[in-house]
Design a protein around this motif. Structure first.
Motif, PDB file in Angstrom:
ATOM      1  N   GLU A   2       0.705  -1.077   0.108  1.00  0.00           N
ATOM      2  CA  GLU A   2       0.044  -0.102  -0.007  1.00  0.00           C
ATOM      3  C   GLU A   2       0.775   1.340   0.085  1.00  0.00           C
ATOM      4  O   GLU A   2       0.390   2.135  -0.851  1.00  0.00           O
ATOM      5  N   VAL A   3       2.016   1.188   0.767  1.00  0.00           N
ATOM      6  CA  VAL A   3       2.763   2.390   0.893  1.00  0.00           C
ATOM      7  C   VAL A   3       3.560   2.498  -0.434  1.00  0.00           C
ATOM      8  O   VAL A   3       3.542   3.699  -1.289  1.00  0.00           O
ATOM      9  N   THR A   4       3.718   1.342  -1.195  1.00  0.00           N
ATOM     10  CA  THR A   4       4.497   1.629  -2.570  1.00  0.00           C
ATOM     11  C   THR A   4       3.511   2.355  -3.372  1.00  0.00           C
ATOM     12  O   THR A   4       3.737   3.354  -4.145  1.00  0.00           O
ATOM     13  N   ALA A   5       2.143   1.657  -3.544  1.00  0.00           N
ATOM     14  CA  ALA A   5       1.197   2.361  -4.386  1.00  0.00           C
ATOM     15  C   ALA A   5       0.784   3.912  -4.109  1.00  0.00           C
ATOM     16  O   ALA A   5       0.442   4.556  -4.758  1.00  0.00           O
ATOM     17  N   ALA A   6       0.813   4.167  -2.654  1.00  0.00           N
ATOM     18  CA  ALA A   6       0.520   5.464  -2.034  1.00  0.00           C
ATOM     19  C   ALA A   6       1.412   6.443  -2.750  1.00  0.00           C
ATOM     20  O   ALA A   6       1.186   7.589  -2.595  1.00  0.00           O
ATOM     21  N   MET A   7       2.812   5.934  -2.772  1.00  0.00           N
ATOM     22  CA  MET A   7       3.852   6.834  -3.153  1.00  0.00           C
ATOM     23  C   MET A   7       3.936   6.816  -4.754  1.00  0.00           C
ATOM     24  O   MET A   7       4.818   7.387  -5.179  1.00  0.00           O
ATOM     25  N   SER A   8       3.113   6.308  -5.312  1.00  0.00           N
ATOM     26  CA  SER A   8       2.932   5.944  -7.054  1.00  0.00           C
ATOM     27  C   SER A   8       3.135   7.420  -7.644  1.00  0.00           C
ATOM     28  O   SER A   8       2.583   8.553  -7.167  1.00  0.00           O
ATOM     29  N   ALA A   9       3.774   7.444  -8.892  1.00  0.00           N
ATOM     30  CA  ALA A   9       3.624   8.743  -9.475  1.00  0.00           C
ATOM     31  C   ALA A   9       2.247   9.330 -10.065  1.00  0.00           C
ATOM     32  O   ALA A   9       2.367  10.250 -10.382  1.00  0.00           O
ATOM     33  N   THR A  10       1.441   8.073 -10.084  1.00  0.00           N
ATOM     34  CA  THR A  10       0.102   8.354 -10.631  1.00  0.00           C
ATOM     35  C   THR A  10      -0.749   8.701  -9.581  1.00  0.00           C
ATOM     36  O   THR A  10      -1.108   7.962  -8.396  1.00  0.00           O
TER      37      THR A  10
END
Length: 123
Positions: free
Chosen positions: A62-70
């Motif tokens: 979730e962290v990785t997705a929350a820090m997504s460029a999108t």
């Protein structure tokens, strides 16, 4: 520039945590000429963000997705976490209400109390 040990000490975490975050893609760290991790201001800020997101309950994916460029992808993850936390709050409030009632219940056994029985039947 800071070493992994300096960053770990500053954040109050172990160095293996920073390595793990990097391995799963939640943190990007440059390497120096000898291959050692070198944390610039951006990497340090990114590590702080990962730590904060972990502390508010996001998993590493979730962290990785929350820090997504999108932005929309990041917002979707955060919205989903907000919904999950709000649901947990409701469940905790129901638990507190049930426990308060059991403390104040005039019945000797909870099975004898219609209000307790109602609480028990609720999901």
């Amino acid at each position: 520039m800071k070493t992994i040990g300096e960053v770990a000490a500053e954040l109050g975490i172990e160095t293996h945590v920073l390595r793990h975050w990097e391995n799963v893609g939640a943190l990007t760290v440059r390497r120096d000429g000898n291959g050692y991790r070198s944390y610039d201001d951006n990497a340090l800020e990114q590590a702080r963000t990962v730590l904060k997101l972990r502390r508010v309950g996001l998993s590493l994916p979730e962290v990785t997705a929350a820090m997504s460029a999108t932005k929309s992808a990041a917002q979707a993850v955060v919205r989903a976490k907000i919904a999950a936390l709000e649901s947990e709050v409701v469940q905790r409030q129901q638990a507190i209400a049930f426990l308060r009632h059991t403390v104040e219940c005039r019945h000797r056994y909870l099975d004898d109390c219609p209000d307790c029985a109602t609480f028990v039947r609720e999901a």
